[in-house]
Design a protein around this motif. Structure first.
Motif, PDB file in Angstrom:
ATOM      1  N   UNK A 183     -31.712  55.532 -62.544  1.00 39.60           N
ATOM      2  CA  UNK A 183     -31.641  55.998 -61.168  1.00 39.60           C
ATOM      3  C   UNK A 183     -32.007  57.482 -61.076  1.00 39.60           C
ATOM      4  N   UNK A 239     -35.385  62.084 -59.336  1.00 39.12           N
ATOM      5  CA  UNK A 239     -36.067  63.348 -59.628  1.00 39.12           C
ATOM      6  C   UNK A 239     -37.582  63.152 -59.554  1.00 39.12           C
ATOM      7  N   UNK A 245     -29.556  71.741 -60.233  1.00 36.54           N
ATOM      8  CA  UNK A 245     -30.132  70.543 -60.851  1.00 36.54           C
ATOM      9  C   UNK A 245     -29.380  70.170 -62.135  1.00 36.54           C
ATOM     10  N   UNK A 246     -29.067  71.180 -62.944  1.00 37.19           N
ATOM     11  CA  UNK A 246     -28.466  70.891 -64.244  1.00 37.19           C
ATOM     12  C   UNK A 246     -26.941  70.742 -64.174  1.00 37.19           C
ATOM     13  N   UNK A 247     -26.362  70.911 -62.969  1.00 33.87           N
ATOM     14  CA  UNK A 247     -24.933  70.594 -62.844  1.00 33.87           C
ATOM     15  C   UNK A 247     -24.744  69.272 -62.098  1.00 33.87           C
ATOM     16  N   UNK A 248     -25.862  68.592 -61.809  1.00 30.69           N
ATOM     17  CA  UNK A 248     -25.758  67.256 -61.217  1.00 30.69           C
ATOM     18  C   UNK A 248     -25.493  66.261 -62.354  1.00 30.69           C
ATOM     19  N   UNK A 249     -24.811  65.162 -62.036  1.00 28.09           N
ATOM     20  CA  UNK A 249     -24.459  64.237 -63.121  1.00 28.09           C
ATOM     21  C   UNK A 249     -25.643  63.401 -63.600  1.00 28.09           C
ATOM     22  N   UNK A 250     -26.621  64.074 -64.201  1.00 30.55           N
ATOM     23  CA  UNK A 250     -27.793  63.383 -64.752  1.00 30.55           C
ATOM     24  C   UNK A 250     -28.024  63.923 -66.160  1.00 30.55           C
ATOM     25  N   UNK A 251     -28.526  63.064 -67.027  1.00 33.01           N
ATOM     26  CA  UNK A 251     -28.827  63.515 -68.390  1.00 33.01           C
ATOM     27  C   UNK A 251     -30.064  64.401 -68.369  1.00 33.01           C
ATOM     28  N   UNK A 282     -18.675  75.031 -64.747  1.00 30.87           N
ATOM     29  CA  UNK A 282     -19.623  74.016 -64.285  1.00 30.87           C
ATOM     30  C   UNK A 282     -20.523  73.522 -65.414  1.00 30.87           C
ATOM     31  N   UNK A 287     -21.313  64.558 -68.041  1.00 28.72           N
ATOM     32  CA  UNK A 287     -21.703  63.744 -66.876  1.00 28.72           C
ATOM     33  C   UNK A 287     -20.493  63.362 -66.036  1.00 28.72           C
ATOM     34  N   UNK A 333     -19.078  66.517 -64.316  1.00 29.34           N
ATOM     35  CA  UNK A 333     -19.909  67.035 -63.225  1.00 29.34           C
ATOM     36  C   UNK A 333     -19.726  66.245 -61.937  1.00 29.34           C
ATOM     37  N   UNK A 392     -16.827  67.855 -59.416  1.00 28.82           N
ATOM     38  CA  UNK A 392     -16.837  69.113 -58.655  1.00 28.82           C
ATOM     39  C   UNK A 392     -18.099  69.269 -57.824  1.00 28.82           C
ATOM     40  N   UNK A 423     -35.223  73.980 -52.966  1.00 27.68           N
ATOM     41  CA  UNK A 423     -36.651  73.698 -53.044  1.00 27.68           C
ATOM     42  C   UNK A 423     -37.194  73.994 -51.656  1.00 27.68           C
ATOM     43  N   UNK A 436     -31.519  64.154 -51.438  1.00 27.94           N
ATOM     44  CA  UNK A 436     -31.867  64.243 -52.866  1.00 27.94           C
ATOM     45  C   UNK A 436     -30.616  64.524 -53.706  1.00 27.94           C
ATOM     46  N   UNK A 460     -28.955  62.045 -56.433  1.00 29.00           N
ATOM     47  CA  UNK A 460     -28.770  62.494 -57.813  1.00 29.00           C
ATOM     48  C   UNK A 460     -27.296  62.402 -58.205  1.00 29.00           C
ATOM     49  N   UNK A 461     -26.421  62.462 -57.204  1.00 30.07           N
ATOM     50  CA  UNK A 461     -24.992  62.348 -57.496  1.00 30.07           C
ATOM     51  C   UNK A 461     -24.531  60.895 -57.434  1.00 30.07           C
TER      52      UNK A 461
END
Lengths: 242, 330
Positions: A2, A7, A85-91, B67, B89, B92, B95, B105, B116, B120-121
Motif C-alpha cells: 500500500x 508514494x 515522509x520518514x515519520x509516516x508508518x512506511x518502511x 519521532x 512502524x 509512528x 503520534x 510538496x 496523501x 500513507x498512514x
C-alpha cells in the motif's frame, strides 16, 4: 505494498504536474530523433534497423536519467518534506522503491514516445522486429540501473543541480571511463584491471543490446546494478539519522 | 554554571495509566557538540507539556529523537510503550508530528496533501474521506482545500501542518513550535485547539513564547544546553517565592533614611514615588520600625510582601541568561 502505491502515485503526479516531464521528454525525443536521422548512417545505409538508435542510448541515459531523478530526494531533503515522509508508518525500502519506480515510469514514457521511429522504419521498409524489441528491452534494463544510480546520487545532496552533476559524472564513469576503448588501452600494462574496467562499464554490456540480443549476463549486470544503487540509497538516507 | 533547580515531576495524572511518552536518559551529539544530554521525562494523557529553551538548547533534537527522525546516541524513547528504534512502524502510527519548518510538496493542493498523508498512514475509503473533511473543518481550511500548499500564507501552512498531524486521530501530538509565524488571532485559535485536543491526548510542544506556556500548559519543561533544568507546573516556576521579603515605601525622596539599619536595601523604584526595598536580615522584617523610619521622610509603608518571580525571570534564571539579559541562546 500500500505504501509503495501511495508514494508512487504522488511522485508520478508530481512529475506530470510540474514542468520536469514536459521539458525533459520532448528534449530527449528531439535529440534522439535528430541524431538518429541526421548523423547516423541511417539513410545512407538504407537498412530498416535501429542499431544506431540504440547505440545512442547509453549516452542518452547517463545525461537524462539524473535529470529525471535529481529532485527525488534532493528536494525532499531541502524542503524538509522528508522529515514528515520518514515519520509516516512506511518502511524506508518501500518509499525508496516507490520513488525509483516513479522516475523509472517517466523514463519508460519517454521511451514509448520514441515509438515514432520504429513506425517510420515500418513505413520506409520492412524492419526485423526482433532486434528492435530486444533493443528496447535492453534499454529499459539499462535505464533501470541509471535511474537507480540517480536515486542514490539524489540522496547525497540537498542541491538538485549538484545531484544532476554528480549523477552525470557517475554515469560518465560507467559509460565513458569504463569503456572497451579504455580497457584496451589498459590491457597493455595490467590485463586484470582492464578486464575489471570492461566488466564494470556499461558499453560492454550494451553492445549486444544494440544488436537486439539480450544475454543473461547483461540482464544480471543491469538488475544487480539497479538493486545495488537502491540499497545504497536506503543506506544513505538511514545514515542521516546518525 | 546554571544551578539545577529541577523539581519533582509535575505529572498530575494519578490514574495509573502508563505514560504515553517515556524518554529515558536520551543523549545525542553532533560531532563535538552535545545537543541532548541525559533528558528523561514521562508524559501522560491529558497533559500539555510546554517544552521551553533558548535556540539551540536541544528542543528540536529531543522531539526528533521521539519521532525517530534522528537516532539517539544512547537512551530510549517509548511511544505508547513502543520503542521507536525497535518497532518504528508501530510507534509512528501512534503520534502526529508537526516539524518546525513547515514542509509541504508545493505543487499539491491542501486536500490532495492531506489525502496523501492519510493514505500513507493507512487510512482509506470512507474513513479517509471523513477524516480529511474533519481536519479541514477543525482547522478552518475549507476555503483553502483546492489551493496548492505553496500558495498559502504562513498561518494557513501552519494549520495544514497541524491538520496532517491530526489526520489519523493520534493519541500523542508532537508539535515543534506550532504557533510560530501566526498572527495573534491565529495564535489564540491554535491554543484553543490544543487545549481541546488535550482531553484525550498527550501533547508536547516546543516554543519560545513564554506567555503561551503560562496560558495553556499543564506542565513546563525547560531545557538548556541539552539538559533539563526544570520540570514543573507553571505556577511552581512563577508567582510568589517562599523565601525573603520585599518592602514597598511610597514617598517623594526616601534617601534621607538609613535603611541599612533595618537590614533593608534599596532595590529600585517601581513607579513614580514608590520604592522597592529588599530585606536582607533574618526572620521577618520589623514592620513597626520600618513604618516609623518611613515617617521620618514623610513617606508611607505600603506593603511588606514575598518577592514575586515572573515566568520570564524564572526562565532567564534557569537558562543562565539572567545576568546577560535576553541576548540569545547558545
Amino acid at each position: 505494498m500500500n505504501a509503495v502505491g501511495t508514494v508512487y502515485r504522488r511522485e508520478v503526479r508530481s512529475y506530470f504536474s510540474t514542468p520536469i516531464a514536459y521539458v525533459f521528454i520532448p528534449i530527449q525525443l528531439a535529440i534522439l530523433s535528430f541524431f538518429f536521422f541526421q548523423f547516423s548512417p541511417f539513410f545512407a545505409a538504407e537498412r530498416a534497423e535501429m542499431r544506431e538508435f540504440f547505440a545512442l542510448m547509453p549516452l542518452m541515459l547517463f545525461i537524462f536519467a539524473p535529470a529525471i531523478t535529481m529532485r527525488l530526494w534532493s528536494e525532499e531533503l531541502r524542503l524538509g518534506t522528508s522529515e514528515i515522509l520518514l515519520t509516516l508508518p512506511m518502511r524506508l525500502r518501500e518509499v525508496v522503491f516507490a520513488k525509483f519506480l516513479a522516475a523509472f515510469t517517466v523514463l519508460c514514457v519517454s521511451l514509448v514516445l520514441t515509438g515514432g521511429i520504429p513506425l517510420t522504419l515500418a513505413w520506409l521498409g520492412n524492419p526485423d522486429w526482433g532486434p528492435v524489441i530486444g533493443g528496447y528491452v535492453g534499454t529499459v534494463l539499462a535505464g533501470a540501473m541509471f535511474i537507480s544510480l540517480g536515486c542514490w546520487v539524489s540522496a547525497l545532496s540537498e542541491n538538485q543541480v549538484v545531484s544532476l552533476l554528480i549523477g552525470v559524472a557517475a554515469g560518465m564513469v560507467l559509460v565513458v571511463v569504463c569503456s572497451p576503448g579504455f580497457a584496451t588501452y589498459l590491457s597493455g600494462s595490467s590485463p586484470n584491471l582492464a578486464r575489471i574496467v570492461e566488466d564494470i562499464g556499461v558499453i560492454s554490456h550494451f553492445s549486444s543490446v544494440e544488436r537486439g540480443v539480450i544475454a543473461l549476463g547483461d540482464v544480471v549486470y543491469f538488475l544487480s546494478g539497479t538493486v545495488l544503487f537502491l540499497a545504497m540509497t536506503i543506506t544513505t538516507i538511514q545514515a542521516k539519522r546518525y | 554554571m546554571v544551578t539545577n533547580v529541577t523539581m519533582p515531576s509535575a505529572a498530575g495524572d494519578q490514574s495509573g495509566e502508563a505514560p504515553l511518552v517515556k524518554a529515558t536518559d536520551l543523549h545525542r551529539s553532533y560531532g563535538a557538540t552535545v545537543a541532548v544530554d541525559g533528558v528523561s521525562f514521562e508524559l501522560r494523557r491529558g497533559e500539555i507539556l510546554g517544552f521551553l529553551g533558548p535556540n539551540g538548547a536541544g528542543k528540536s533534537t529531543t522531539l526528533k529523537i521521539l519521532t525517530g527522525t534522528i537516532a539517539a546516541d544512547s537512551g530510549s524513547a517509548l511511544i505508547s510503550g513502543i520503542n521507536i528504534e525497535e518497532s518504528p512502524l508501530e510507534a509512528r502510527k501512534r503520534f502526529g508530528y508537526l516539524p518546525e519548518s513547515l514542509p509541504f510538496y508545493w505543487e499539491m493542493s491542501v486536500g490532495d496533501y492531506l489525502r496523501f498523508i492519510g493514505k500513507a498512514r493507512g487510512l482509506g475509503g470512507d474513513h479517509l474521506r471523513r477524516r480529511v473533511d474533519e481536519v479541514i473543518d477543525l482547522l478552518g481550511l475549507g476555503r483553502m482545500r483546492w489551493r496548492t500548499t505553496g500558495a498559502l500564507s504562513k498561518g494557513f501552512r501552519q494549520r495544514v501542518g497541524l491538520a496532517q498531524a491530526l489526520i489519523h486521530d493520534p493519541e500523542i501530538l508532537i508539535l515543534d513550535e506550532p504557533t510560530n509565524g501566526l498572527d495573534p488571532q491565529q495564535i489564540i485559535e491554535v491554543r484553543a485547539l490544543i487545549q481541546n485536543l488535550a482531553n484525550t491526548r498527550a501533547i508536547i510542544f516546543s516554543t519560545h513564547i513564554l506567555q503561551e506556556i503560562a496560558e495553556i500548559c499543564t506542565r513546563i519543561m525547560v531545557i538548556h544546553s541539552g539538559k533539563l533544568v526544570a520540570d514543573a507546573k507553571p505556577g511552581e516556576l512563577s508567582g510568589e517565592t517562599s523565601d525573603g521579603w520585599e518592602v514597598v515605601i511610597s514617598g517623594a525622596d526616601i534617601s534621607g533614611t538609613d535603611w541599612r539599619r533595618l537590614s533593608l536595601e534599596k532595590a529600585g523604584s517601581i513607579r513614580g514615588g514608590e520604592h522597592l526595598l529588599t530585606y536582607r536580615g533574618s526572620g521577618t522584617p520589623d514592620i513597626t520600625a520600618i513604618e516609623a523610619a518611613a515617617r521620618e521622610t514623610s513617606a508611607t509603608l505600603l506593603e511588606v510582601r514575598r518577592p514575586r518571580k515572573t515566568l520570564e525571570s524564572a526562565y532567564l534564571e534557569l537558562t543562565g541568561m539572567a545576568a546577560k539579559g535576553r541576548g540569545g541562546g547558545r
